[in-house]
Design a protein around this motif. Structure first.
Motif, PDB file in Angstrom:
ATOM      1  N   LEU A  72      61.903  64.652 110.087  1.00 34.73           N
ATOM      2  CA  LEU A  72      60.755  65.272 110.750  1.00 34.73           C
ATOM      3  C   LEU A  72      59.483  65.166 109.921  1.00 34.73           C
ATOM      4  N   ILE A  73      59.629  65.162 108.599  1.00 31.44           N
ATOM      5  CA  ILE A  73      58.481  65.025 107.703  1.00 31.44           C
ATOM      6  C   ILE A  73      58.806  63.964 106.660  1.00 31.44           C
ATOM      7  N   THR A  74      57.776  63.463 106.009  1.00 27.99           N
ATOM      8  CA  THR A  74      58.003  62.449 104.971  1.00 27.99           C
ATOM      9  C   THR A  74      57.892  63.028 103.563  1.00 27.99           C
ATOM     10  N   LYS A  75      57.022  64.027 103.389  1.00 27.78           N
ATOM     11  CA  LYS A  75      56.946  64.706 102.096  1.00 27.78           C
ATOM     12  C   LYS A  75      56.166  66.002 102.233  1.00 27.78           C
ATOM     13  N   TYR A  76      56.209  66.807 101.169  1.00 28.12           N
ATOM     14  CA  TYR A  76      55.527  68.097 101.156  1.00 28.12           C
ATOM     15  C   TYR A  76      55.168  68.437  99.723  1.00 28.12           C
ATOM     16  N   GLN A  77      54.187  69.311  99.566  1.00 26.43           N
ATOM     17  CA  GLN A  77      53.845  69.775  98.224  1.00 26.43           C
ATOM     18  C   GLN A  77      53.040  71.067  98.293  1.00 26.43           C
ATOM     19  N   VAL A  78      52.990  71.744  97.160  1.00 33.09           N
ATOM     20  CA  VAL A  78      52.242  72.982  97.011  1.00 33.09           C
ATOM     21  C   VAL A  78      51.172  72.744  95.958  1.00 33.09           C
ATOM     22  N   LEU A  79      49.926  73.087  96.304  1.00 36.35           N
ATOM     23  CA  LEU A  79      48.834  73.018  95.340  1.00 36.35           C
ATOM     24  C   LEU A  79      48.344  74.431  95.072  1.00 36.35           C
ATOM     25  N   VAL A  80      48.155  74.757  93.816  1.00 39.54           N
ATOM     26  CA  VAL A  80      47.603  76.045  93.433  1.00 39.54           C
ATOM     27  C   VAL A  80      46.135  75.819  93.087  1.00 39.54           C
ATOM     28  N   ALA A  81      45.259  76.628  93.666  1.00 41.04           N
ATOM     29  CA  ALA A  81      43.825  76.443  93.487  1.00 41.04           C
ATOM     30  C   ALA A  81      43.188  77.670  92.854  1.00 41.04           C
ATOM     31  N   GLN A  82      42.051  77.445  92.241  1.00 43.15           N
ATOM     32  CA  GLN A  82      41.273  78.545  91.711  1.00 43.15           C
ATOM     33  C   GLN A  82      40.239  78.936  92.765  1.00 43.15           C
ATOM     34  N   PRO A  83      40.396  80.105  93.392  1.00 45.33           N
ATOM     35  CA  PRO A  83      39.444  80.513  94.430  1.00 45.33           C
ATOM     36  C   PRO A  83      38.030  80.631  93.859  1.00 45.33           C
ATOM     37  N   GLN A  84      37.060  80.185  94.630  1.00 44.56           N
ATOM     38  CA  GLN A  84      35.661  80.282  94.205  1.00 44.56           C
ATOM     39  C   GLN A  84      34.999  81.565  94.706  1.00 44.56           C
ATOM     40  N   GLY A  85      35.641  82.201  95.678  1.00 45.47           N
ATOM     41  CA  GLY A  85      35.111  83.441  96.236  1.00 45.47           C
ATOM     42  C   GLY A  85      36.245  84.292  96.751  1.00 45.47           C
ATOM     43  N   PRO A  86      35.950  85.502  97.215  1.00 43.05           N
ATOM     44  CA  PRO A  86      37.000  86.435  97.638  1.00 43.05           C
ATOM     45  C   PRO A  86      37.741  86.008  98.904  1.00 43.05           C
ATOM     46  N   ASN A  87      37.189  85.090  99.665  1.00 38.00           N
ATOM     47  CA  ASN A  87      37.836  84.658 100.907  1.00 38.00           C
ATOM     48  C   ASN A  87      38.397  83.238 100.810  1.00 38.00           C
ATOM     49  N   ASP A  88      38.528  82.722  99.607  1.00 29.33           N
ATOM     50  CA  ASP A  88      39.044  81.372  99.414  1.00 29.33           C
ATOM     51  C   ASP A  88      40.558  81.392  99.188  1.00 29.33           C
ATOM     52  N   PRO A  89      41.235  80.306  99.584  1.00 28.02           N
ATOM     53  CA  PRO A  89      42.684  80.227  99.351  1.00 28.02           C
ATOM     54  C   PRO A  89      43.014  80.043  97.874  1.00 28.02           C
ATOM     55  N   ASP A  90      44.193  80.501  97.495  1.00 27.64           N
ATOM     56  CA  ASP A  90      44.681  80.217  96.147  1.00 27.64           C
ATOM     57  C   ASP A  90      45.890  79.276  96.183  1.00 27.64           C
ATOM     58  N   ILE A  91      46.354  78.955  97.394  1.00 24.58           N
ATOM     59  CA  ILE A  91      47.469  78.024  97.564  1.00 24.58           C
ATOM     60  C   ILE A  91      47.180  77.133  98.773  1.00 24.58           C
ATOM     61  N   TYR A  92      47.489  75.867  98.636  1.00 20.38           N
ATOM     62  CA  TYR A  92      47.451  74.929  99.766  1.00 20.38           C
ATOM     63  C   TYR A  92      48.854  74.366  99.949  1.00 20.38           C
ATOM     64  N   LEU A  93      49.344  74.412 101.179  1.00 17.66           N
ATOM     65  CA  LEU A  93      50.635  73.811 101.509  1.00 17.66           C
ATOM     66  C   LEU A  93      50.348  72.516 102.252  1.00 17.66           C
ATOM     67  N   ILE A  94      50.887  71.422 101.756  1.00 17.93           N
ATOM     68  CA  ILE A  94      50.618  70.103 102.336  1.00 17.93           C
ATOM     69  C   ILE A  94      51.929  69.519 102.841  1.00 17.93           C
ATOM     70  N   VAL A  95      51.926  69.137 104.114  1.00 12.41           N
ATOM     71  CA  VAL A  95      53.108  68.528 104.723  1.00 12.41           C
ATOM     72  C   VAL A  95      52.666  67.218 105.365  1.00 12.41           C
ATOM     73  N   GLU A  96      53.402  66.154 105.070  1.00 11.23           N
ATOM     74  CA  GLU A  96      53.061  64.829 105.590  1.00 11.23           C
ATOM     75  C   GLU A  96      54.067  64.388 106.646  1.00 11.23           C
ATOM     76  N   TYR A  97      53.530  63.829 107.727  1.00 16.48           N
ATOM     77  CA  TYR A  97      54.324  63.303 108.844  1.00 16.48           C
ATOM     78  C   TYR A  97      54.077  61.809 108.949  1.00 16.48           C
ATOM     79  N   LYS A  98      55.035  61.083 109.483  1.00 24.88           N
ATOM     80  CA  LYS A  98      54.911  59.624 109.577  1.00 24.88           C
ATOM     81  C   LYS A  98      53.682  59.215 110.394  1.00 24.88           C
ATOM     82  N   ASN A  99      53.473  59.871 111.545  1.00 25.57           N
ATOM     83  CA  ASN A  99      52.353  59.544 112.428  1.00 25.57           C
ATOM     84  C   ASN A  99      52.182  60.680 113.434  1.00 25.57           C
ATOM     85  N   TRP A 100      51.227  60.516 114.361  1.00 24.99           N
ATOM     86  CA  TRP A 100      50.986  61.555 115.360  1.00 24.99           C
ATOM     87  C   TRP A 100      52.178  61.741 116.293  1.00 24.99           C
TER      88      TRP A 100
END
Length: 153
Positions: A72-100
């Motif tokens: 169903l997916i080709t790969k996935y990863q978790v990125l941890v980010a430094q928020p620049q403001g109080p409403n910014d994310p601190d984690i990004y979840l990335i999931v890759e699919y072969k195509n639409w």
């Protein structure tokens, strides 16, 4: 005779390269459609970053591995980010699919994966509700990778 043969070979090579270049650019684009990537922006509740990372390292990882194994997916990863403001994310979840096309009927297929990993769809839904207490999904974006064509010019 050798001179004519060399000229003929050079002309043939030039014609072949020109034909190939024309075929590659026939659609008017100098890139290929790559995989489709979904990026979810997550903001953890203060004091619960480690709790959410624990869930990602256990249940979420099992779900993603099962989805990958099912094709169903080709790969996935978790990125941890430094928020620049109080409403910014601190984690990004990335999931890759072969195509639409991978999105056709995906909801039901992922429900089956969640049931396999968590025991039932009800348990998976309860787990989702429980995670709402330690994180907020700020949004997600689905994009397609544009892979530049590598051509000789």
């Amino acid at each position: 005779m050798m001179c004519k043969l060399r000229r003929y070979a050079a002309a043939s090579l030039l014609l072949s390269v020109a034909t190939f270049a024309t075929l590659v650019y026939a659609d008017g684009r100098n890139y290929n459609d790559g995989p489709v990537v979904n990026v979810s922006s997550i903001k953890t509740v203060d004091g619960h970053f480690d709790d959410y990372m624990q869930w990602l390292a256990t249940t979420w990882k099992k779900q993603e591995e099962a989805a990958k194994k099912a094709g169903l997916i080709t790969k996935y990863q978790v990125l941890v980010a430094q928020p620049q403001g109080p409403n910014d994310p601190d984690i990004y979840l990335i999931v890759e699919y072969k195509n639409w096309a991978a999105f056709d009927g995906l909801g039901g297929k992922l429900d089956a994966v969640s049931t396999q990993v968590e025991g039932s769809l009800e348990k998976a839904n309860q787990s989702e509700a429980d995670r709402g207490k330690i994180r907020t999904v700020l949004g997600s974006k689905t994009m397609q990778v544009a892979e530049p064509r590598n051509l000789m010019r």
